[in-house]
Enzyme design. Sequence first.
Site, PDB file in Angstrom:
ATOM      1  N   SER A  57       0.799  -1.231   0.000  1.00  0.00           N
ATOM      2  CA  SER A  57       0.000   0.000   0.000  1.00  0.00           C
ATOM      3  C   SER A  57       0.828   1.277   0.000  1.00  0.00           C
ATOM      4  O   SER A  57       0.320   2.342  -0.323  1.00  0.00           O
ATOM      5  CB  SER A  57      -0.942   0.013   1.215  1.00  0.00           C
ATOM      6  OG  SER A  57      -0.220   0.141   2.424  1.00  0.00           O
ATOM      7  N   LYS A 149       0.963   4.797   6.845  1.00  0.00           N
ATOM      8  CA  LYS A 149       0.436   5.579   5.730  1.00  0.00           C
ATOM      9  C   LYS A 149       1.074   6.965   5.758  1.00  0.00           C
ATOM     10  O   LYS A 149       1.770   7.328   6.697  1.00  0.00           O
ATOM     11  CB  LYS A 149      -1.090   5.728   5.811  1.00  0.00           C
ATOM     12  CG  LYS A 149      -1.881   4.435   5.952  1.00  0.00           C
ATOM     13  CD  LYS A 149      -1.901   3.618   4.684  1.00  0.00           C
ATOM     14  CE  LYS A 149      -2.704   2.323   4.862  1.00  0.00           C
ATOM     15  NZ  LYS A 149      -2.601   1.432   3.684  1.00  0.00           N
TER      16      LYS A 149
END
EC number: 3.4.21.89
Length: 396
Positions: A57, A149
Amino acid sequence: MTLFRRVSNQHHPRRASPGQSPKIPLREWFDSVLFAVVAATLIRWLFMEAFTIPTPSMENSLMVGDFLFVSKLHYGTRTPQTPLQVPLTHQKIWGTNIPSYSTAIQLPSYRLPGFTHVKNGDVVVFNVPPRYLNDGIDYPTDLKTNYIKRCIGIPGDKLEVRQRAVYINGALMPAPPRSEQKYFIKTTEALDANFFRKYEIVNDYRDLNQPTENWKPQEQFNDSTKTTSLVGYTVNTTADVIEKFRTFDWVKGIEPLIDKPGETMPSIYGTPTFHWNHDNFGPLVVPKKGATTPINAQTIAVYGPVIEQYEHNENVTLTPTSISINGKPITSYTFKQDYYFMMGDNRDNSLDSRFWGFVPEDHIVGKAVFVWMSLDPNPANIWNKIRWNRLFRTID
Protein backbone atom coordinates in the site's frame (compact mmCIF):
# COMPACT_ATOMS: atom_id res chain seq x y z
CA MET A 1 54.57 -5.92 45.14
CA THR A 2 51.55 -3.79 44.40
CA LEU A 3 51.93 -4.36 40.68
CA PHE A 4 52.23 -8.12 41.24
CA ARG A 5 48.97 -8.18 43.19
CA ARG A 6 47.04 -6.32 40.50
CA VAL A 7 48.20 -8.66 37.81
CA SER A 8 47.53 -11.72 39.96
CA ASN A 9 43.93 -10.68 40.53
CA GLN A 10 43.27 -10.91 36.80
CA HIS A 11 44.16 -14.60 36.74
CA HIS A 12 42.37 -15.91 39.81
CA PRO A 13 38.63 -15.90 40.50
CA ARG A 14 37.50 -13.27 42.95
CA ARG A 15 36.55 -14.81 46.25
CA ALA A 16 33.09 -14.11 47.50
CA SER A 17 32.95 -11.90 50.56
CA PRO A 18 31.69 -13.49 53.77
CA GLY A 19 27.96 -14.14 53.61
CA GLN A 20 27.83 -13.73 49.77
CA SER A 21 27.34 -16.79 47.57
CA PRO A 22 29.22 -16.86 44.24
CA LYS A 23 27.16 -16.44 41.05
CA ILE A 24 26.70 -19.61 39.11
CA PRO A 25 26.76 -19.48 35.26
CA LEU A 26 22.98 -20.04 34.98
CA ARG A 27 22.32 -17.07 37.26
CA GLU A 28 24.68 -14.87 35.24
CA TRP A 29 22.93 -15.93 32.01
CA PHE A 30 19.53 -15.18 33.51
CA ASP A 31 20.67 -11.72 34.70
CA SER A 32 22.06 -10.92 31.26
CA VAL A 33 18.86 -11.97 29.49
CA LEU A 34 16.73 -10.03 31.98
CA PHE A 35 18.82 -6.91 31.49
CA ALA A 36 18.61 -7.24 27.69
CA VAL A 37 14.82 -7.67 27.76
CA VAL A 38 14.30 -4.70 30.07
CA ALA A 39 16.63 -2.51 28.02
CA ALA A 40 15.01 -3.51 24.71
CA THR A 41 11.53 -2.94 26.14
CA LEU A 42 12.44 0.54 27.35
CA ILE A 43 14.08 1.47 24.04
CA ARG A 44 11.09 0.13 22.11
CA TRP A 45 8.67 2.09 24.27
CA LEU A 46 10.55 5.37 24.69
CA PHE A 47 12.75 5.87 21.65
CA MET A 48 12.57 3.64 18.60
CA GLU A 49 10.69 0.58 17.38
CA ALA A 50 11.39 -1.71 14.44
CA PHE A 51 8.68 -2.58 11.93
CA THR A 52 8.46 -4.42 8.62
CA ILE A 53 6.28 -3.69 5.57
CA PRO A 54 3.94 -6.62 4.77
CA THR A 55 1.71 -5.08 2.03
CA PRO A 56 2.23 -2.91 -1.10
CA SER A 57 0.00 0.00 0.00
CA MET A 58 2.99 2.37 0.35
CA GLU A 59 4.85 1.32 -2.80
CA ASN A 60 7.01 2.56 -4.35
CA SER A 61 8.06 4.71 -1.37
CA LEU A 62 8.15 1.64 0.90
CA MET A 63 8.39 -1.87 -0.51
CA VAL A 64 7.12 -5.18 0.80
CA GLY A 65 10.03 -6.59 2.77
CA ASP A 66 11.41 -3.24 3.94
CA PHE A 67 12.54 -3.14 7.58
CA LEU A 68 12.34 0.30 9.13
CA PHE A 69 12.79 2.17 12.35
CA VAL A 70 10.00 4.34 13.72
CA SER A 71 10.78 7.19 16.09
CA LYS A 72 8.62 7.57 19.21
CA LEU A 73 10.39 10.83 20.13
CA HIS A 74 9.14 12.92 17.21
CA TYR A 75 5.49 13.07 18.30
CA GLY A 76 6.04 12.06 21.93
CA THR A 77 5.88 8.61 23.52
CA ARG A 78 2.53 7.34 24.77
CA THR A 79 2.35 5.98 28.29
CA PRO A 80 1.20 2.33 28.31
CA GLN A 81 -2.53 1.69 28.46
CA THR A 82 -2.13 -2.07 28.86
CA PRO A 83 0.75 -2.72 31.32
CA LEU A 84 0.10 -6.46 31.74
CA GLN A 85 1.79 -7.70 28.58
CA VAL A 86 4.54 -10.14 27.65
CA PRO A 87 7.59 -7.98 26.83
CA LEU A 88 8.43 -7.36 23.16
CA THR A 89 5.08 -8.68 21.90
CA HIS A 90 2.05 -6.95 20.45
CA GLN A 91 -1.22 -8.89 20.27
CA LYS A 92 -0.16 -12.54 20.39
CA ILE A 93 2.69 -14.58 21.84
CA TRP A 94 5.16 -15.34 19.07
CA GLY A 95 4.06 -18.15 16.77
CA THR A 96 0.77 -18.78 18.59
CA ASN A 97 -2.76 -17.44 18.81
CA ILE A 98 -2.42 -16.95 22.56
CA PRO A 99 -3.06 -13.33 23.63
CA SER A 100 0.10 -11.73 24.97
CA TYR A 101 -1.71 -9.33 27.29
CA SER A 102 -4.37 -9.03 29.96
CA THR A 103 -6.94 -6.23 30.23
CA ALA A 104 -7.28 -6.74 34.00
CA ILE A 105 -5.54 -3.38 34.37
CA GLN A 106 -6.24 -0.54 31.94
CA LEU A 107 -4.58 2.82 32.53
CA PRO A 108 -5.34 6.25 31.07
CA SER A 109 -2.88 7.00 28.28
CA TYR A 110 -0.90 10.21 28.07
CA ARG A 111 1.61 11.47 25.53
CA LEU A 112 5.00 12.69 26.67
CA PRO A 113 6.32 15.87 25.04
CA GLY A 114 7.75 15.39 21.56
CA PHE A 115 9.85 17.75 19.50
CA THR A 116 7.40 18.07 16.61
CA HIS A 117 3.80 17.39 15.59
CA VAL A 118 2.34 15.30 12.79
CA LYS A 119 2.58 17.35 9.60
CA ASN A 120 1.12 17.04 6.11
CA GLY A 121 3.29 14.58 4.19
CA ASP A 122 4.75 12.73 7.20
CA VAL A 123 4.92 8.92 6.95
CA VAL A 124 3.23 7.80 10.16
CA VAL A 125 2.74 4.49 11.99
CA PHE A 126 -0.54 4.31 13.91
CA ASN A 127 -2.98 1.86 15.47
CA VAL A 128 -5.69 1.45 12.87
CA PRO A 129 -9.00 2.41 14.54
CA PRO A 130 -11.83 0.27 13.07
CA ARG A 131 -12.61 -2.97 14.82
CA TYR A 132 -13.10 -4.89 11.57
CA LEU A 133 -9.44 -4.21 10.68
CA ASN A 134 -8.40 -5.71 14.04
CA ASP A 135 -9.76 -9.21 13.34
CA GLY A 136 -13.07 -8.11 14.84
CA ILE A 137 -11.46 -7.93 18.30
CA ASP A 138 -11.93 -4.93 20.56
CA TYR A 139 -8.24 -4.48 21.35
CA PRO A 140 -7.08 -1.70 23.68
CA THR A 141 -5.87 1.31 21.68
CA ASP A 142 -2.17 0.58 22.17
CA LEU A 143 -2.61 -3.02 20.94
CA LYS A 144 -4.59 -2.37 17.78
CA THR A 145 -3.00 -3.45 14.50
CA ASN A 146 -0.18 -1.19 13.29
CA TYR A 147 -0.64 0.53 9.93
CA ILE A 148 1.72 2.84 8.05
CA LYS A 149 0.44 5.58 5.73
CA ARG A 150 1.23 9.13 4.70
CA CYS A 151 -0.56 11.90 6.58
CA ILE A 152 -2.57 13.91 4.05
CA GLY A 153 -4.75 16.02 6.34
CA ILE A 154 -4.04 17.42 9.80
CA PRO A 155 -6.62 18.77 12.29
CA GLY A 156 -8.71 21.57 10.80
CA ASP A 157 -7.69 20.94 7.18
CA LYS A 158 -10.32 21.00 4.46
CA LEU A 159 -9.49 18.00 2.30
CA GLU A 160 -10.66 16.99 -1.15
CA VAL A 161 -9.57 14.40 -3.74
CA ARG A 162 -10.42 15.34 -7.34
CA GLN A 163 -9.54 12.90 -10.12
CA ARG A 164 -6.77 11.43 -7.91
CA ALA A 165 -5.25 14.85 -7.10
CA VAL A 166 -5.31 15.85 -3.41
CA TYR A 167 -6.24 19.40 -2.42
CA ILE A 168 -5.66 20.75 1.08
CA ASN A 169 -7.43 24.00 1.94
CA GLY A 170 -7.93 24.58 -1.79
CA ALA A 171 -4.25 24.14 -2.73
CA LEU A 172 -2.89 21.17 -4.67
CA MET A 173 -0.77 18.84 -2.52
CA PRO A 174 2.01 17.41 -4.71
CA ALA A 175 2.04 13.63 -4.95
CA PRO A 176 5.04 11.90 -3.29
CA PRO A 177 7.80 11.42 -5.91
CA ARG A 178 7.65 7.60 -5.79
CA SER A 179 3.90 7.24 -5.38
CA GLU A 180 2.04 4.79 -7.61
CA GLN A 181 -1.26 4.82 -9.45
CA LYS A 182 -3.10 2.42 -11.72
CA TYR A 183 -2.71 2.47 -15.52
CA PHE A 184 -4.02 0.40 -18.40
CA ILE A 185 -1.42 -0.59 -21.02
CA LYS A 186 -1.97 -2.02 -24.50
CA THR A 187 1.03 -3.78 -26.04
CA THR A 188 1.89 -6.02 -28.95
CA GLU A 189 4.23 -7.99 -26.70
CA ALA A 190 3.44 -10.51 -23.97
CA LEU A 191 5.15 -9.29 -20.79
CA ASP A 192 6.20 -11.55 -17.94
CA ALA A 193 7.12 -11.11 -14.29
CA ASN A 194 10.81 -10.63 -15.10
CA PHE A 195 10.01 -7.65 -17.31
CA PHE A 196 7.87 -5.96 -14.67
CA ARG A 197 10.44 -6.68 -11.97
CA LYS A 198 13.01 -4.59 -13.85
CA TYR A 199 10.75 -1.61 -13.20
CA GLU A 200 10.02 -2.56 -9.56
CA ILE A 201 6.48 -3.66 -10.45
CA VAL A 202 6.30 -6.79 -8.31
CA ASN A 203 2.94 -6.93 -6.56
CA ASP A 204 0.77 -4.75 -8.77
CA TYR A 205 0.27 -5.95 -12.30
CA ARG A 206 -2.40 -8.09 -13.92
CA ASP A 207 -2.76 -9.69 -17.32
CA LEU A 208 -6.27 -8.86 -18.48
CA ASN A 209 -7.75 -12.07 -19.83
CA GLN A 210 -11.40 -11.21 -19.47
CA PRO A 211 -13.56 -8.43 -20.95
CA THR A 212 -13.74 -5.14 -19.07
CA GLU A 213 -15.36 -1.79 -19.72
CA ASN A 214 -12.08 -0.55 -21.20
CA TRP A 215 -10.73 -3.64 -22.91
CA LYS A 216 -11.61 -6.72 -24.89
CA PRO A 217 -8.91 -9.43 -24.93
CA GLN A 218 -7.15 -10.08 -28.23
CA GLU A 219 -8.37 -6.77 -29.65
CA GLN A 220 -6.96 -6.37 -33.14
CA PHE A 221 -4.52 -3.56 -33.97
CA ASN A 222 -4.43 -2.68 -37.67
CA ASP A 223 -1.74 -0.81 -39.55
CA SER A 224 -0.95 -0.54 -43.24
CA THR A 225 0.99 -3.80 -43.37
CA LYS A 226 -0.31 -6.20 -40.76
CA THR A 227 -2.90 -6.99 -38.13
CA THR A 228 -1.58 -7.67 -34.65
CA SER A 229 -3.35 -8.84 -31.50
CA LEU A 230 -2.88 -6.55 -28.54
CA VAL A 231 -2.28 -7.65 -24.99
CA GLY A 232 -3.74 -5.68 -22.08
CA TYR A 233 -2.27 -5.13 -18.62
CA THR A 234 -3.20 -3.10 -15.59
CA VAL A 235 -0.21 -1.94 -13.58
CA ASN A 236 0.32 0.14 -10.46
CA THR A 237 3.50 2.10 -10.97
CA THR A 238 5.15 5.51 -10.81
CA ALA A 239 4.80 8.35 -13.31
CA ASP A 240 8.52 7.99 -14.20
CA VAL A 241 8.08 4.34 -15.20
CA ILE A 242 5.05 5.21 -17.32
CA GLU A 243 7.11 7.79 -19.20
CA LYS A 244 9.68 5.06 -19.97
CA PHE A 245 6.92 2.75 -21.21
CA ARG A 246 5.71 5.45 -23.62
CA THR A 247 9.06 5.30 -25.43
CA PHE A 248 8.64 1.61 -26.39
CA ASP A 249 7.33 1.21 -29.94
CA TRP A 250 5.44 -1.95 -28.99
CA VAL A 251 3.36 -0.06 -26.41
CA LYS A 252 0.26 1.05 -28.33
CA GLY A 253 -1.65 2.84 -25.59
CA ILE A 254 -1.46 3.93 -21.96
CA GLU A 255 -4.31 5.44 -20.00
CA PRO A 256 -4.84 6.11 -16.30
CA LEU A 257 -7.70 4.19 -14.71
CA ILE A 258 -9.65 6.80 -12.77
CA ASP A 259 -13.12 6.64 -11.23
CA LYS A 260 -15.53 9.27 -12.52
CA PRO A 261 -16.83 12.08 -10.27
CA GLY A 262 -20.26 11.31 -8.84
CA GLU A 263 -19.86 7.53 -9.09
CA THR A 264 -20.51 6.05 -5.65
CA MET A 265 -18.22 3.32 -4.34
CA PRO A 266 -20.20 1.66 -1.49
CA SER A 267 -17.12 0.81 0.58
CA ILE A 268 -15.96 4.43 0.74
CA TYR A 269 -16.28 6.39 3.99
CA GLY A 270 -19.27 8.75 4.00
CA THR A 271 -21.35 6.85 1.46
CA PRO A 272 -24.19 6.54 0.62
CA THR A 273 -24.90 10.02 2.02
CA PHE A 274 -22.14 11.36 -0.24
CA HIS A 275 -21.45 10.13 -3.77
CA TRP A 276 -17.73 9.57 -3.30
CA ASN A 277 -15.19 7.09 -4.63
CA HIS A 278 -11.48 6.60 -4.00
CA ASP A 279 -10.46 9.00 -6.82
CA ASN A 280 -13.06 11.65 -5.97
CA PHE A 281 -13.57 12.19 -2.26
CA GLY A 282 -14.77 15.09 -0.13
CA PRO A 283 -14.58 17.94 0.53
CA LEU A 284 -14.61 17.41 4.27
CA VAL A 285 -12.91 19.01 7.28
CA VAL A 286 -10.57 16.92 9.45
CA PRO A 287 -11.80 17.15 13.10
CA LYS A 288 -9.77 19.40 15.41
CA LYS A 289 -9.77 19.47 19.19
CA GLY A 290 -12.10 22.23 20.41
CA ALA A 291 -13.85 22.64 17.04
CA THR A 292 -17.64 22.39 17.06
CA THR A 293 -19.76 20.88 14.31
CA PRO A 294 -23.56 20.97 13.91
CA ILE A 295 -25.35 17.63 13.96
CA ASN A 296 -27.29 16.76 10.83
CA ALA A 297 -27.48 13.91 8.31
CA GLN A 298 -24.39 15.16 6.42
CA THR A 299 -22.13 15.63 9.46
CA ILE A 300 -23.32 12.37 11.03
CA ALA A 301 -22.16 10.51 7.90
CA VAL A 302 -18.54 11.59 8.45
CA TYR A 303 -18.33 12.47 12.17
CA GLY A 304 -20.91 10.13 13.69
CA PRO A 305 -18.49 7.14 13.95
CA VAL A 306 -15.88 9.46 15.50
CA ILE A 307 -18.27 10.64 18.19
CA GLU A 308 -19.49 7.11 18.88
CA GLN A 309 -16.19 5.19 18.86
CA TYR A 310 -13.17 7.42 19.50
CA GLU A 311 -14.25 10.30 21.74
CA HIS A 312 -14.67 8.17 24.89
CA ASN A 313 -18.35 9.08 25.23
CA GLU A 314 -20.65 6.73 27.11
CA ASN A 315 -24.07 5.51 25.98
CA VAL A 316 -24.00 6.94 22.46
CA THR A 317 -27.02 6.21 20.26
CA LEU A 318 -26.28 6.85 16.60
CA THR A 319 -28.80 6.90 13.74
CA PRO A 320 -28.47 8.32 10.20
CA THR A 321 -30.24 11.49 11.34
CA SER A 322 -29.54 11.90 15.08
CA ILE A 323 -27.04 11.38 17.90
CA SER A 324 -27.88 10.98 21.58
CA ILE A 325 -25.37 10.86 24.45
CA ASN A 326 -26.64 9.42 27.74
CA GLY A 327 -30.17 9.62 26.38
CA LYS A 328 -29.96 13.32 25.45
CA PRO A 329 -30.17 14.29 21.76
CA ILE A 330 -27.43 16.72 20.73
CA THR A 331 -27.60 19.43 18.06
CA SER A 332 -23.86 20.17 17.97
CA TYR A 333 -20.67 18.53 19.14
CA THR A 334 -17.22 19.78 20.22
CA PHE A 335 -14.34 17.38 19.53
CA LYS A 336 -12.20 16.26 22.45
CA GLN A 337 -9.04 15.39 20.50
CA ASP A 338 -7.29 15.95 17.17
CA TYR A 339 -7.68 13.66 14.15
CA TYR A 340 -5.70 12.93 11.00
CA PHE A 341 -6.45 11.72 7.46
CA MET A 342 -4.08 9.05 6.09
CA MET A 343 -3.52 7.71 2.57
CA GLY A 344 -1.14 5.16 1.07
CA ASP A 345 1.34 6.25 -1.60
CA ASN A 346 0.05 3.40 -3.77
CA ARG A 347 -3.20 5.30 -4.12
CA ASP A 348 -5.12 2.58 -6.00
CA ASN A 349 -4.09 -0.28 -3.73
CA SER A 350 -4.39 1.14 -0.23
CA LEU A 351 -7.00 0.54 2.46
CA ASP A 352 -6.80 3.95 4.10
CA SER A 353 -8.85 6.86 5.47
CA ARG A 354 -10.90 7.04 2.28
CA PHE A 355 -12.39 3.71 3.35
CA TRP A 356 -12.51 3.83 7.16
CA GLY A 357 -12.18 7.47 8.22
CA PHE A 358 -9.98 9.46 10.58
CA VAL A 359 -7.09 8.47 12.85
CA PRO A 360 -7.47 9.79 16.44
CA GLU A 361 -4.44 11.48 17.99
CA ASP A 362 -4.26 8.86 20.74
CA HIS A 363 -3.75 6.17 18.04
CA ILE A 364 -0.55 7.75 16.67
CA VAL A 365 2.53 5.54 17.32
CA GLY A 366 5.43 7.39 15.71
CA LYS A 367 7.18 8.73 12.63
CA ALA A 368 8.90 6.41 10.13
CA VAL A 369 12.48 7.66 9.74
CA PHE A 370 14.61 5.22 7.71
CA VAL A 371 14.82 1.77 6.12
CA TRP A 372 17.72 -0.24 7.56
CA MET A 373 17.19 -3.49 5.62
CA SER A 374 15.14 -4.59 2.61
CA LEU A 375 14.50 -8.18 1.56
CA ASP A 376 12.73 -9.08 -1.66
CA PRO A 377 10.10 -11.71 -0.72
CA ASN A 378 10.14 -13.14 -4.26
CA PRO A 379 13.62 -12.53 -5.66
CA ALA A 380 14.57 -13.48 -9.19
CA ASN A 381 17.53 -15.34 -7.65
CA ILE A 382 19.25 -15.70 -4.30
CA TRP A 383 21.79 -12.98 -5.16
CA ASN A 384 18.99 -10.42 -5.42
CA LYS A 385 17.38 -11.30 -2.09
CA ILE A 386 18.75 -8.13 -0.47
CA ARG A 387 17.76 -4.85 -2.11
CA TRP A 388 21.12 -3.14 -1.60
CA ASN A 389 19.94 0.18 -3.02
CA ARG A 390 17.33 0.52 -0.27
CA LEU A 391 19.58 -0.03 2.76
CA PHE A 392 19.72 2.90 5.19
CA ARG A 393 17.38 4.96 3.00
CA THR A 394 15.63 7.84 4.73
CA ILE A 395 11.87 8.03 4.38
CA ASP A 396 10.41 11.17 2.89
